[in-house]
Design an enzyme around this catalytic site. Structure first.
Site: not given
Ligand code: NAI
Length: 256
Positions: A44, A97, A163, A167, A196, A198
């Site tokens: 991360d 992810n 976005y 995606k 989701i 989060t």
């Molecule tokens: P989150 O914000 O809780 O987790 C994302 C993580 O990615 C964080 O720990 C962040 O530090 C890390 N991150 C961000 N930029 C980074 C980089 N350049 N290099 C390495 N790490 C990096 O978000 P969430 O919701 O868990 O998202 C995870 C994935 O799921 C993302 O790809 C998001 O687009 C996707 N997603 C999320 C949805 C939602 O509603 N929460 C819905 C559909 C997809």
């Protein structure tokens, strides 16, 4: 479902790298893989958060390392994969992810620097990850990859041009990589989650949240654990003939 699967050991002797696993969906996936016996690279950009997760896993008996990685930077991703190989000697499973939401604005007002940042993280990041994971997996004992899409990977969504473009690109990358590596025993799939609960949605107002809930016929947002279940299925041998496809976890969002 294979009734003989022992979920506590199904990832034993498997090494997994999960990007963005200090938080949210990535963390839930990492927890589920650890529960199945995998060794974990918690990768991360939030190195402190990744370290806390790795420490927690190790205290519970899981082999885990924390790796600081910025998926927008190919050299950083290369280092992360190398660190995983150095520590565990192999790479079998990966979940690409890491992602960000970016601003909400109509396309003609979408800030160009934000476009670059979102594409760099959500699309280039997956490409960089595949570039270094695939050779590592080929030199290991087979493998499986899950790329994190979104309902914005298969539908438009007003206000999030970068976005949605990123995606949608993830689905194209997933299909292409699956075709290229299927004959060599690797499987590459994508997950398409609805909205989701989060930290990614932490800035949404109560009204925005209610609007998001209303998009899901199930009447609520999903949980990170519900997405993690799909991820571990796709990574497991239970999904041995599932390749090059995307899998909805969206409370019927896309059924409308
Ligand atoms: P989150 O914000 O809780 O987790 C994302 C993580 O990615 C964080 O720990 C962040 O530090 C890390 N991150 C961000 N930029 C980074 C980089 N350049 N290099 C390495 N790490 C990096 O978000 P969430 O919701 O868990 O998202 C995870 C994935 O799921 C993302 O790809 C998001 O687009 C996707 N997603 C999320 C949805 C939602 O509603 N929460 C819905 C559909 C997809």
């Amino acid at each position: 479902m294979n009734p003989s699967t022992d979920y506590a050991t199904e990832f034993a002797r498997r090494v997994a790298l999960v990007t963005g696993s200090a938080s949210g969906i990535g963390l839930a996936v990492a927890r589920r893989l650890a529960a199945g016996g995998a060794a974990l690279a918690i990768a991360d950009i939030n190195k402190k958060g990744a370290q806390a997760v790795a420490d927690e896993f190790r205290a519970a008996g899981t082999q885990a390392i924390a790796v600081g990685v910025d998926v927008t930077d190919p050299a950083s991703v290369q280092n992360a994969v190398q660190a995983t190989m150095n520590q565990f000697g192999a790479l079998h499973l990966a979940v690409n992810n890491a992602g960000i939401g970016g601003p909400v604005a109509p396309t003609h007002r979408y800030p160009q620097e934000e476009w670059r940042r979102v594409i760099a993280t959500n699309l280039d990041g997956v490409f960089h990850s595949l570039q270094y994971e695939l050779p590592a997996m080929l030199s290991s004992d087979g493998g499986a990859i899950v790329n994190m899409g979104s309902i914005c990977a298969v539908n438009g969504f007003a206000g999030v041009a970068a976005y949605a473009a990123a995606k949608h690109g993830v689905i194209g990358l997933t299909k292409t990589a699956a075709l290229e590596y299927a004959a060599r025993g690797l499987r590459i799939n994508a997950i398409v989650p609805g909205f989701i609960e989060t930290p990614l949605l932490a800035n949404a107002t109560a009204e925005e949240r209610a609007q998001l809930v209303a998009l899901h016929p199930n009447g609520r947002l999903g949980t990170a654990e519900e997405v993690a279940e799909m991820a571990v299925f796709l990574l497991s041998d239970r999904a041995s003939f599932v390749n090059g496809s995307h899998h909805l976890v969206d409370g019927a969002y896309s059924a409308q």
